[in-house]
Design a protein around this motif. Structure first.
Motif, PDB file in Angstrom:
ATOM      1  N   LEU A  41      30.843 -19.190 -22.688  1.00  0.00           N
ATOM      2  CA  LEU A  41      31.208 -17.782 -22.854  1.00  0.00           C
ATOM      3  C   LEU A  41      29.969 -16.899 -22.940  1.00  0.00           C
ATOM      4  CD1 LEU A  41      34.175 -17.998 -25.407  1.00  0.00           C
ATOM      5  CD2 LEU A  41      34.287 -17.399 -22.982  1.00  0.00           C
ATOM      6  N   THR A  42      29.004 -17.316 -23.746  1.00  0.00           N
ATOM      7  CA  THR A  42      27.788 -16.502 -23.867  1.00  0.00           C
ATOM      8  C   THR A  42      27.015 -16.472 -22.554  1.00  0.00           C
ATOM      9  OG1 THR A  42      26.600 -18.370 -24.832  1.00  0.00           O
ATOM     10  CG2 THR A  42      27.570 -16.799 -26.366  1.00  0.00           C
ATOM     11  N   ALA A  43      27.045 -17.571 -21.797  1.00  0.00           N
ATOM     12  CA  ALA A  43      26.387 -17.595 -20.490  1.00  0.00           C
ATOM     13  C   ALA A  43      27.048 -16.620 -19.521  1.00  0.00           C
ATOM     14  CB  ALA A  43      26.405 -19.012 -19.915  1.00  0.00           C
ATOM     15  N   ALA A  44      28.339 -16.335 -19.749  1.00  0.00           N
ATOM     16  CA  ALA A  44      29.071 -15.388 -18.909  1.00  0.00           C
ATOM     17  C   ALA A  44      29.017 -13.972 -19.487  1.00  0.00           C
ATOM     18  CB  ALA A  44      30.507 -15.840 -18.751  1.00  0.00           C
ATOM     19  N   SER A  45      28.092 -13.732 -20.415  1.00  0.00           N
ATOM     20  CA  SER A  45      27.860 -12.418 -21.028  1.00  0.00           C
ATOM     21  C   SER A  45      29.001 -11.943 -21.924  1.00  0.00           C
ATOM     22  CB  SER A  45      27.561 -11.365 -19.964  1.00  0.00           C
ATOM     23  OG  SER A  45      26.398 -11.709 -19.257  1.00  0.00           O
ATOM     24  N   VAL A  46      29.737 -12.877 -22.516  1.00  0.00           N
ATOM     25  CA  VAL A  46      30.749 -12.535 -23.515  1.00  0.00           C
ATOM     26  C   VAL A  46      30.118 -12.811 -24.878  1.00  0.00           C
ATOM     27  CG1 VAL A  46      33.028 -13.057 -24.452  1.00  0.00           C
ATOM     28  CG2 VAL A  46      32.651 -13.127 -21.967  1.00  0.00           C
ATOM     29  N   THR A  47      30.073 -11.810 -25.732  1.00  0.00           N
ATOM     30  CA  THR A  47      29.525 -11.964 -27.068  1.00  0.00           C
ATOM     31  C   THR A  47      30.446 -12.849 -27.894  1.00  0.00           C
ATOM     32  OG1 THR A  47      28.482  -9.799 -26.961  1.00  0.00           O
ATOM     33  CG2 THR A  47      28.830 -10.728 -29.161  1.00  0.00           C
ATOM     34  N   VAL A  48      29.888 -13.849 -28.553  1.00  0.00           N
ATOM     35  CA  VAL A  48      30.661 -14.751 -29.410  1.00  0.00           C
ATOM     36  C   VAL A  48      30.051 -14.702 -30.801  1.00  0.00           C
ATOM     37  CG1 VAL A  48      31.405 -17.126 -29.786  1.00  0.00           C
ATOM     38  CG2 VAL A  48      31.186 -16.257 -27.444  1.00  0.00           C
ATOM     39  N   HIS A  49      30.889 -14.506 -31.819  1.00  0.00           N
ATOM     40  CA  HIS A  49      30.382 -14.495 -33.194  1.00  0.00           C
ATOM     41  C   HIS A  49      31.506 -14.819 -34.163  1.00  0.00           C
ATOM     42  CE1 HIS A  49      32.053 -10.531 -34.408  1.00  0.00           C
ATOM     43  NE2 HIS A  49      31.879 -10.205 -33.136  1.00  0.00           N
ATOM     44  N   SER A  50      31.128 -15.063 -35.406  1.00  0.00           N
ATOM     45  CA  SER A  50      32.111 -15.222 -36.473  1.00  0.00           C
ATOM     46  C   SER A  50      32.067 -13.954 -37.312  1.00  0.00           C
ATOM     47  CB  SER A  50      31.802 -16.462 -37.318  1.00  0.00           C
ATOM     48  OG  SER A  50      30.533 -16.332 -37.908  1.00  0.00           O
ATOM     49  N   GLY A  51      32.986 -13.843 -38.242  1.00  0.00           N
ATOM     50  CA  GLY A  51      33.036 -12.644 -39.070  1.00  0.00           C
ATOM     51  C   GLY A  51      34.063 -11.672 -38.531  1.00  0.00           C
ATOM     52  N   PRO A  52      34.040 -10.454 -39.039  1.00  0.00           N
ATOM     53  CA  PRO A  52      35.041  -9.485 -38.593  1.00  0.00           C
ATOM     54  C   PRO A  52      34.770  -8.997 -37.169  1.00  0.00           C
ATOM     55  CG  PRO A  52      33.524  -8.472 -40.129  1.00  0.00           C
ATOM     56  CD  PRO A  52      33.165  -9.927 -40.076  1.00  0.00           C
ATOM     57  N   PRO A  53      35.821  -8.628 -36.437  1.00  0.00           N
ATOM     58  CA  PRO A  53      35.625  -8.072 -35.096  1.00  0.00           C
ATOM     59  C   PRO A  53      34.903  -6.733 -35.174  1.00  0.00           C
ATOM     60  CG  PRO A  53      37.978  -8.222 -35.651  1.00  0.00           C
ATOM     61  CD  PRO A  53      37.214  -8.730 -36.813  1.00  0.00           C
ATOM     62  N   THR A  54      34.139  -6.431 -34.142  1.00  0.00           N
ATOM     63  CA  THR A  54      33.435  -5.153 -34.081  1.00  0.00           C
ATOM     64  C   THR A  54      33.977  -4.252 -32.978  1.00  0.00           C
ATOM     65  OG1 THR A  54      31.724  -6.061 -32.636  1.00  0.00           O
ATOM     66  CG2 THR A  54      31.322  -6.163 -35.017  1.00  0.00           C
TER      67      THR A  54
END
Length: 138
Positions: A41-54
């Motif tokens: 996903l990150t390689a396809a330029s999709v930001t991936v993270h944990s925590g609350p959505p931004t």
């Protein structure tokens, strides 16, 4: 997108469903990414993270067994833009393009989600809920 992959199979479904979207999400939020390979996903330029959505809009993809058409996010965003609703989703009656008092939310304004109030109370609190009928995955 809020997602909850638990294993490699869940990650594979999440990646496939996310990358096939005609309108890709701005971010994928995973509650517990430990031990999960989300690099595709990150390689396809999709930001991936944990925590609350931004992102200002949140789509619930926590059930990764559900099939999703490649137009899902695009359809939901168009329905929201057309309606001006605070949440867009499905109803048991399969209502199609109509304001409803309750629904199963698929796309929700983040500020509404942040309130922590249950979806069944949203309409009584003055929030606009717009129902769309689900499409078969392509």
């Amino acid at each position: 997108v809020l997602a909850a992959p638990r294993d490699a199979t869940g990650v594979a479904r999440l990646v496939a469903q996310t990358l096939c979207q005609l309108h890709r999400p701005a971010e994928v939020v995973v509650a517990d990414p430990a031990g999960l390979d989300l690099g595709e996903l990150t390689a396809a330029s999709v930001t991936v993270h944990s925590g609350p959505p931004t992102a200002p809009w949140v789509a619930d993809w926590t059930d990764l067994t559900e099939d999703r058409p490649d137009t899902l996010l695009l359809d939901l965003l168009c329905a929201q833009e057309f309606s001006g609703a605070d949440a867009v989703g499905h109803t048991p009656a399969a209502d199609d393009y109509v304001f409803v008092p309750t629904l199963t939310p698929l796309l929700v304004r983040r500020s509404l989600l942040d309130t922590g109030t249950p979806p069944e109370t949203w309409s009584r609190a003055g929030h606009r809920l717009f129902a769309v009928r689900g499409k078969e995955p392509s």
